[in-house]
Scaffold this motif. Structure first.
Motif, PDB file in Angstrom:
ATOM      1  N   ALA A  27       0.833  -1.206   0.000  1.00  0.00           N
ATOM      2  CA  ALA A  27       0.000   0.000   0.000  1.00  0.00           C
ATOM      3  C   ALA A  27       0.871   1.260   0.000  1.00  0.00           C
ATOM      4  CB  ALA A  27      -0.929  -0.006   1.208  1.00  0.00           C
ATOM      5  N   LEU A  28       1.906   1.284   0.842  1.00  0.00           N
ATOM      6  CA  LEU A  28       2.812   2.435   0.877  1.00  0.00           C
ATOM      7  C   LEU A  28       3.517   2.623  -0.458  1.00  0.00           C
ATOM      8  CD1 LEU A  28       4.452   1.987   4.413  1.00  0.00           C
ATOM      9  CD2 LEU A  28       2.883   3.804   3.702  1.00  0.00           C
ATOM     10  N   VAL A  31       1.143   4.290  -2.943  1.00  0.00           N
ATOM     11  CA  VAL A  31       0.920   5.702  -2.608  1.00  0.00           C
ATOM     12  C   VAL A  31       2.117   6.543  -3.032  1.00  0.00           C
ATOM     13  CG1 VAL A  31       0.685   7.339  -0.702  1.00  0.00           C
ATOM     14  CG2 VAL A  31      -0.696   5.269  -0.734  1.00  0.00           C
ATOM     15  N   VAL A  32       3.319   6.057  -2.751  1.00  0.00           N
ATOM     16  CA  VAL A  32       4.531   6.788  -3.124  1.00  0.00           C
ATOM     17  C   VAL A  32       4.600   6.992  -4.631  1.00  0.00           C
ATOM     18  CG1 VAL A  32       7.054   6.600  -3.254  1.00  0.00           C
ATOM     19  CG2 VAL A  32       5.873   6.138  -1.106  1.00  0.00           C
ATOM     20  N   ILE A  33       4.293   5.957  -5.404  1.00  0.00           N
ATOM     21  CA  ILE A  33       4.349   6.058  -6.862  1.00  0.00           C
ATOM     22  C   ILE A  33       3.338   7.078  -7.377  1.00  0.00           C
ATOM     23  CG2 ILE A  33       3.969   4.804  -9.021  1.00  0.00           C
ATOM     24  CD1 ILE A  33       6.566   4.091  -7.595  1.00  0.00           C
ATOM     25  N   VAL A  34       2.095   7.004  -6.919  1.00  0.00           N
ATOM     26  CA  VAL A  34       1.035   7.895  -7.415  1.00  0.00           C
ATOM     27  C   VAL A  34       1.338   9.350  -7.050  1.00  0.00           C
ATOM     28  CG1 VAL A  34      -1.397   8.517  -7.205  1.00  0.00           C
ATOM     29  CG2 VAL A  34      -0.739   6.117  -7.450  1.00  0.00           C
ATOM     30  N   VAL A  35       1.672   9.608  -5.788  1.00  0.00           N
ATOM     31  CA  VAL A  35       1.929  10.980  -5.352  1.00  0.00           C
ATOM     32  C   VAL A  35       3.163  11.553  -6.048  1.00  0.00           C
ATOM     33  CG1 VAL A  35       2.486  12.437  -3.363  1.00  0.00           C
ATOM     34  CG2 VAL A  35       0.786  10.620  -3.137  1.00  0.00           C
ATOM     35  N   PRO A  71      12.392   8.551  -4.040  1.00  0.00           N
ATOM     36  CA  PRO A  71      13.411   7.622  -3.524  1.00  0.00           C
ATOM     37  C   PRO A  71      12.855   6.585  -2.558  1.00  0.00           C
ATOM     38  CG  PRO A  71      14.293   9.842  -3.581  1.00  0.00           C
ATOM     39  CD  PRO A  71      12.838   9.957  -3.932  1.00  0.00           C
ATOM     40  N   LEU A  72      11.762   6.912  -1.878  1.00  0.00           N
ATOM     41  CA  LEU A  72      11.164   5.935  -0.969  1.00  0.00           C
ATOM     42  C   LEU A  72      10.640   4.719  -1.720  1.00  0.00           C
ATOM     43  CD1 LEU A  72       9.209   8.145   1.601  1.00  0.00           C
ATOM     44  CD2 LEU A  72      11.385   6.962   1.908  1.00  0.00           C
ATOM     45  N   ALA A  73      10.298   4.893  -3.007  1.00  0.00           N
ATOM     46  CA  ALA A  73       9.859   3.742  -3.795  1.00  0.00           C
ATOM     47  C   ALA A  73      10.977   2.719  -3.893  1.00  0.00           C
ATOM     48  CB  ALA A  73       9.417   4.187  -5.192  1.00  0.00           C
ATOM     49  N   TYR A  74      12.219   3.186  -4.022  1.00  0.00           N
ATOM     50  CA  TYR A  74      13.348   2.257  -4.097  1.00  0.00           C
ATOM     51  C   TYR A  74      13.686   1.674  -2.737  1.00  0.00           C
ATOM     52  CZ  TYR A  74      14.269   2.783  -8.991  1.00  0.00           C
ATOM     53  OH  TYR A  74      14.149   2.706 -10.352  1.00  0.00           O
ATOM     54  N   VAL A  75      13.516   2.476  -1.686  1.00  0.00           N
ATOM     55  CA  VAL A  75      13.718   1.940  -0.339  1.00  0.00           C
ATOM     56  C   VAL A  75      12.720   0.806  -0.087  1.00  0.00           C
ATOM     57  CG1 VAL A  75      13.550   2.454   2.126  1.00  0.00           C
ATOM     58  CG2 VAL A  75      14.656   4.087   0.580  1.00  0.00           C
TER      59      VAL A  75
END
Length: 240
Positions: A27-28, A31-35, A71-75
């Motif tokens: 889910a996170l 959300v990161v990708i869309v935002v 960058p959180l998407a890669y994390v």
């Protein structure tokens, strides 16, 4: 009382996807990708004046709003790949892809629908969300290449080193994934945020790689702790 034997660090392990932890990470991730795709429509410039070396604009530094969150998407991709494996990472990547595509479709359809007679923000809506489709196309193309490379490199390195050399896996996979992702994204998205010269494009690309990788390296201690926490709490991870 005798202590339980420590898990063998030479065994390659992955947890099952069927857990609430994986659901939260997925889910996170979406959300990161869309935002990130929405905020990437804003070009950002650090500094004033102008400095060029040959055809390359060195100053001011150019990036976009996506650098704040993407960058959180890669994390999250690293965490999912390390703990749950390549199949789970593929599922997360494709689900994030679908979420971003759905968001772009919704923005586009709403933009085409007739505005109410009292609604005065149609030009602003089009200016901010109109480029999202191009941004999403750029993001999805770069994202698919970068995330699949990131997950593939991490899992292949883990298959060689098992539980050893986690930081090396995270750094190596991040570097490969982010370079591929950023190059593809910048090549498609540059015109959507007003970048028209090759020198500014190089600035945009290099800044994107440096900032994204830099943020991920800064978050590395947190990433390592989250991975360790998940491995301890996923049922059966250390039983394999």
């Amino acid at each position: 009382m005798s202590r339980a034997p420590s898990p063998n660090p030479d065994v390659v392990r992955f947890a099952s996807r069927g857990s609430s932890h994986f659901d939260v990470l997925l889910a996170l991730f979406c959300v990161v990708i869309v935002v990130s795709n929405v905020v990437a429509t804003k070009a950002i410039e650090f500094g004033s004046g102008s400095l060029t070396v040959g055809p390359v604009q060195v100053w001011p530094l150019v990036t976009d709003g996506g650098v704040v969150l993407f960058p959180l998407a890669y994390v999250l991709g690293d965490v999912i790949s390390e703990v749950y494996g390549l199949r789970a990472a593929r599922r997360a990547i494709l689900t994030g892809f679908a979420a971003a595509a759905l968001a772009a479709f919704a923005f586009f359809v709403v933009q085409l629908m007739p505005a109410a007679s009292w609604y005065e923000n149609q030009p602003a809506y089009e200016a901010v969300l109109g480029p999202v489709s191009q941004i999403v196309l750029a993001s999805l193309a770069g994202y698919l290449a970068g995330q699949f490379l990131n997950s593939w490199v991490l899992v292949r390195m883990k298959q060689r080193s098992a539980e050893h050399r986690l930081v090396a896996r995270l750094v190596g996979s991040t570097g490969v994934g982010e370079v591929a992702d950023t190059l593809i994204f910048c090549a498609i998205a540059a015109s959507a945020i007003g970048i028209t010269t090759f020198g500014t494009f190089l600035n945009y690309f290099v800044m994107g790689v440096v900032l994204k990788v830099g943020i991920e390296l800064a978050l590395m201690p947190v990433t390592v702790r989250v991975i360790a926490w998940l491995k301890r709490r996923e049922p059966g991870y250390f039983d394999r």
